[in-house]
Design an enzyme around this catalytic site. Structure first.
Site, mmCIF file in Angstrom:
data_model
loop_
_atom_site.group_PDB
_atom_site.id
_atom_site.type_symbol
_atom_site.label_atom_id
_atom_site.label_comp_id
_atom_site.label_asym_id
_atom_site.label_seq_id
_atom_site.Cartn_x
_atom_site.Cartn_y
_atom_site.Cartn_z
ATOM 1 N N CYS A 52 -4.914 -4.418 5.511
ATOM 2 C CA CYS A 52 -5.702 -5.785 5.719
ATOM 3 C C CYS A 52 -5.148 -6.886 6.171
ATOM 4 C CB CYS A 52 -5.976 -6.276 4.207
ATOM 5 S SG CYS A 52 -7.333 -5.096 3.307
ATOM 6 N N LYS A 56 -5.354 1.786 -7.219
ATOM 7 C CA LYS A 56 -4.949 2.382 -5.710
ATOM 8 C C LYS A 56 -3.447 2.050 -5.444
ATOM 9 C CE LYS A 56 -5.961 -0.968 -2.221
ATOM 10 N NZ LYS A 56 -4.834 -1.057 -1.536
ATOM 11 N N ASN A 57 -3.075 0.857 -5.757
ATOM 12 C CA ASN A 57 -1.750 0.367 -5.144
ATOM 13 C C ASN A 57 -0.416 0.997 -6.175
ATOM 14 O OD1 ASN A 57 -2.787 -1.032 -3.119
ATOM 15 N ND2 ASN A 57 -2.762 -3.153 -4.415
ATOM 16 N N ARG A 98 2.407 -10.037 8.123
ATOM 17 C CA ARG A 98 2.815 -9.079 7.167
ATOM 18 C C ARG A 98 4.243 -8.221 7.407
ATOM 19 N NH1 ARG A 98 -2.009 -5.948 4.219
ATOM 20 N NH2 ARG A 98 -0.289 -5.913 2.449
ATOM 21 N N ARG A 147 -12.058 1.568 0.660
ATOM 22 C CA ARG A 147 -10.665 1.727 0.709
ATOM 23 C C ARG A 147 -10.195 1.644 -0.551
ATOM 24 N NH1 ARG A 147 -7.553 -1.765 4.713
ATOM 25 N NH2 ARG A 147 -5.975 -0.762 3.739
ATOM 26 N N ASP A 188 -5.169 -10.504 -5.055
ATOM 27 C CA ASP A 188 -5.949 -9.405 -4.708
ATOM 28 C C ASP A 188 -7.366 -9.703 -5.425
ATOM 29 O OD1 ASP A 188 -4.201 -8.179 -3.197
ATOM 30 O OD2 ASP A 188 -3.697 -6.591 -4.255
HETATM 31 C C1 EPZ Z 1 0.802 -5.460 -1.969
HETATM 32 O O1 EPZ Z 1 1.237 -5.701 -0.485
HETATM 33 C C2 EPZ Z 1 -0.521 -4.804 -2.083
HETATM 34 N N1 EPZ Z 1 -0.858 -3.688 -1.181
HETATM 35 C C3 EPZ Z 1 -1.575 -6.025 -1.524
HETATM 36 O O2 EPZ Z 1 -2.674 -5.638 -2.137
HETATM 37 C C4 EPZ Z 1 -1.149 -7.278 -2.498
HETATM 38 O O3 EPZ Z 1 -1.758 -8.251 -1.986
HETATM 39 C C5 EPZ Z 1 0.371 -7.744 -2.421
HETATM 40 O O4 EPZ Z 1 1.088 -6.531 -2.719
HETATM 41 C C6 EPZ Z 1 0.690 -8.820 -3.281
HETATM 42 O O5 EPZ Z 1 0.400 -8.502 -4.713
HETATM 43 C C7 EPZ Z 1 -0.209 -2.534 -1.624
HETATM 44 O O6 EPZ Z 1 0.240 -2.082 -2.826
HETATM 45 C C8 EPZ Z 1 -0.540 -1.308 -0.794
HETATM 46 P P1 EPZ Z 1 4.323 -8.244 -0.729
HETATM 47 P P2 EPZ Z 1 2.613 -5.874 0.049
HETATM 48 O O7 EPZ Z 1 5.416 -7.427 -0.024
HETATM 49 O O8 EPZ Z 1 3.529 -5.049 -0.812
HETATM 50 C C9 EPZ Z 1 6.130 -11.534 2.295
HETATM 51 C C10 EPZ Z 1 -4.916 -5.017 -1.723
HETATM 52 O O9 EPZ Z 1 -5.891 -5.798 -1.415
HETATM 53 N N2 EPZ Z 1 6.861 -10.517 2.737
HETATM 54 O O10 EPZ Z 1 4.259 -8.353 -2.026
HETATM 55 O O11 EPZ Z 1 2.467 -5.734 1.542
HETATM 56 C C11 EPZ Z 1 4.605 -11.455 2.834
HETATM 57 O O12 EPZ Z 1 4.309 -11.845 3.786
HETATM 58 C C12 EPZ Z 1 -3.539 -5.421 -1.110
HETATM 59 O O13 EPZ Z 1 -4.888 -4.009 -2.456
HETATM 60 C C13 EPZ Z 1 7.794 -11.042 3.554
HETATM 61 O O14 EPZ Z 1 8.127 -11.928 3.875
HETATM 62 O O15 EPZ Z 1 2.744 -7.504 -0.216
HETATM 63 C C14 EPZ Z 1 3.888 -12.205 1.611
HETATM 64 O O16 EPZ Z 1 3.734 -13.359 1.710
HETATM 65 C C15 EPZ Z 1 -3.746 -6.205 0.076
HETATM 66 N N3 EPZ Z 1 8.811 -9.780 3.994
HETATM 67 C C16 EPZ Z 1 4.853 -11.872 0.340
HETATM 68 O O17 EPZ Z 1 5.989 -11.497 0.597
HETATM 69 C C17 EPZ Z 1 8.700 -8.434 3.587
HETATM 70 O O18 EPZ Z 1 9.478 -7.741 4.100
HETATM 71 C C18 EPZ Z 1 4.157 -10.916 -0.687
HETATM 72 O O19 EPZ Z 1 3.880 -9.652 0.127
HETATM 73 C C19 EPZ Z 1 7.728 -8.208 2.643
HETATM 74 C C20 EPZ Z 1 6.809 -9.295 2.131
#
Ligand code: EPZ
Length: 443
Positions: free
Chosen positions: A123, A24-25, A128, A412, A320
């Site tokens: 989610c 998916k991702n 986020r 999803r 995840d």
């Molecule tokens: C991706 O989300 C995945 N989603 C998520 O999977 C997954 O949990 C996550 O990566 C971590 O592996 C998709 O790929 C669509 P991040 P993403 O940016 O990219 C902080 C699922 O269940 N952060 O790696 O949104 C954030 O708050 C989904 O399939 C900032 O502070 O996650 C978090 O604590 C749910 N500022 C950490 O970084 C930013 O600009 C990691 O988030 C971006 C992120």
């Protein structure tokens, strides 16, 4: 289609083989990337899940042509031609349905020097933000990327031209890494991403971009270099990698039902963070010689022991799989600890698991899990995608019947979950909301 539930009668050890679908991702990033091609491409092994259909709709709304076909195995084959795109705006309500719509910012900015996006959804497990994405775009010369520029929930970026930059991510972010890769692909000059995320889907998106004609090196390490190119010719076929999280969920479902399942079409190295924890707990995890499947079972008389797990970016334990792994810990002997290190609030499913008999105490980002003998059937609610997957695992292992409402959240990210679990011997049905409410009233 209204809300629906999954009705699961537990206690059947899962047995047999199951095939893992495309990631998916990965595909969500790849679909956004495909919007930059100056030609056509064919995508194979695309999972038939609702997030993919939302992303296809978003791309079509931009004007792209996407023809959807189905393979014999049930995955989707997409023929994509984005040359008919006639807008830089992705501001319709569908944008808020999924998180990955933010990839359209990077892709549209690279394609046309302009991009307008409604704030993305996805989610809900705490804040986020997308500040890292926006800061990087600003470093690359984009205007409109300051928080105060967001107007009525809409971000509008423009760059003339977009320029390569040295980007340091002060938090390892999957989304920011992919978004910067997308934008940098067509920027002038070289972009370096330091402290980049290393998840398997980062590598898959980079491989896809390179197949399009991009020049990206280092994906899968913490430094990625992207030399911008003016044209991305396309005209190729690409097959999406297997879904690491779907595979892990089936490994856990096999384990908690005390079953014996061979999970096909996965990449064993991607599963190592989970496999090593499961081995430590007492499960047998066998990788086949062809390196594309894993068998999960428990040797007779081996006791399953609790352990401590901390989620972190790849190659750490994936957040995840955190809710599903807590189900595993619930059925292990003794005390276990789960530390959620990525998201602020990803224990929302704990009250639901407690209704099924779990004994879990949460303090901030830590869940202390006391082992129980078994779960009991209950009516519970999927608070998000992986929370729903965890409840499915618990229900498969439970004594009695469970109803998991808001099951659409599970769909999803899990292709054909009902058919796949049934083929392993599970008793699972999709029931409509009327049945759910009747059951809920009885519970
Ligand atoms: C991706 O989300 C995945 N989603 C998520 O999977 C997954 O949990 C996550 O990566 C971590 O592996 C998709 O790929 C669509 P991040 P993403 O940016 O990219 C902080 C699922 O269940 N952060 O790696 O949104 C954030 O708050 C989904 O399939 C900032 O502070 O996650 C978090 O604590 C749910 N500022 C950490 O970084 C930013 O600009 C990691 O988030 C971006 C992120």
């Amino acid at each position: 289609m209204g809300p629906y539930s999954y009705k699961i009668t537990g206690g059947h050890p899962l047995k047999g083989t199951v095939n893992i679908s495309g990631s998916k991702n990965a595909v969500l990033g790849v679909l956004a990337a495909s919007m930059m091609i100056d030609g056509e491409c064919t995508l194979e092994n695309v999972p038939d899940i609702s997030d993919v259909h939302v992303m296809i709709e978003l791309c079509r709304t931009l004007g792209a042509s996407i023809v959807v076909d189905k393979s014999e195995e049930g995955s989707l084959i997409l023929k994509i031609d984005p040359r008919s795109i006639n807008t830089y705006k992705a501001t319709g309500p569908a944008v808020s349905k999924i998180r990955a719509s933010y990839y359209l910012l990077g892709a549209l900015l690279a394609r046309s020097g302009k991009a307008s996006l409604r704030m993305p959804g996805g989610c809900n497990f705490g804040q986020r933000p997308i500040d890292l994405h926006l800061k990087a775009f600003a470093q690359m010369g984009a205007r409109g990327a300051r928080p105060e520029d967001i107007n009525g929930g809409i971000i509008t970026l423009s760059a003339d031209p977009l320029k390569g930059a040295r980007v340091f991510l002060d938090i390892v972010s999957v989304g920011a890494t992919i978004n910067v890769m997308l934008a940098a692909t067509k920027a002038q000059g070289m972009t370096t991403i330091n402290n980049a995320a290393k998840e398997p889907h980062i590598v898959d998106v980079a491989n896809f971009l390179n197949a399009m004609g991009a020049r990206i090196k280092g994906a899968g390490t913490d430094t990625i270099r992207i030399q911008g190119v003016p044209v991305l010719p396309g005209n190729f076929s690409y097959s999406i990698i297997p879904d690491q999280i779907e595979a892990g969920t089936y490994m856990i479902a096999a384990a908690v039902t005390d079953g014996d399942v061979t999970i096909n079409n996965l990449i064993p190295t991607h599963m190592e963070p989970l496999s090593s924890k499961m081995r430590e707990m007492g499960y047998t995890i066998e990788e086949n010689e062809d390196n594309d499947s894993i068998r999960v079972y428990r040797e007779k008389d081996v006791e399953i022991l609790g352990t401590n797990i901390k989620t972190s970016p790849y190659p750490g334990f994936p957040t995840d799989l955190q809710p599903q792994a807590v189900v595993l810990l619930c059925l292990a002997k003794g005390m276990s600890k789960m530390h959620e290190n990525v998201w602020q609030n990803r224990f929302q499913y704990v009250p639901e698991l407690t209704r099924m008999g779990a004994s879990i105490n949460c303090f901030d980002r830590v869940a202390l899990v006391s082992g129980i003998d078994s779960f009991k059937g209950a009516t519970v609610t999927a608070t998000d995608l992986r929370a729903g997957a965890a409840l499915v695992c618990a229900a498969l292992a439970a004594n009695g019947t469970s109803y998991i409402n808001h099951a659409g959240k599970i769909d999803r990210g899990y292709e054909n979950i009902v058919q796949k679990l049934r083929s392993l011997g599970a008793e699972i049905d999709r029931v409509d909301d009327a049945v759910y409410y009747e059951q809920d009233a009885e519970a």
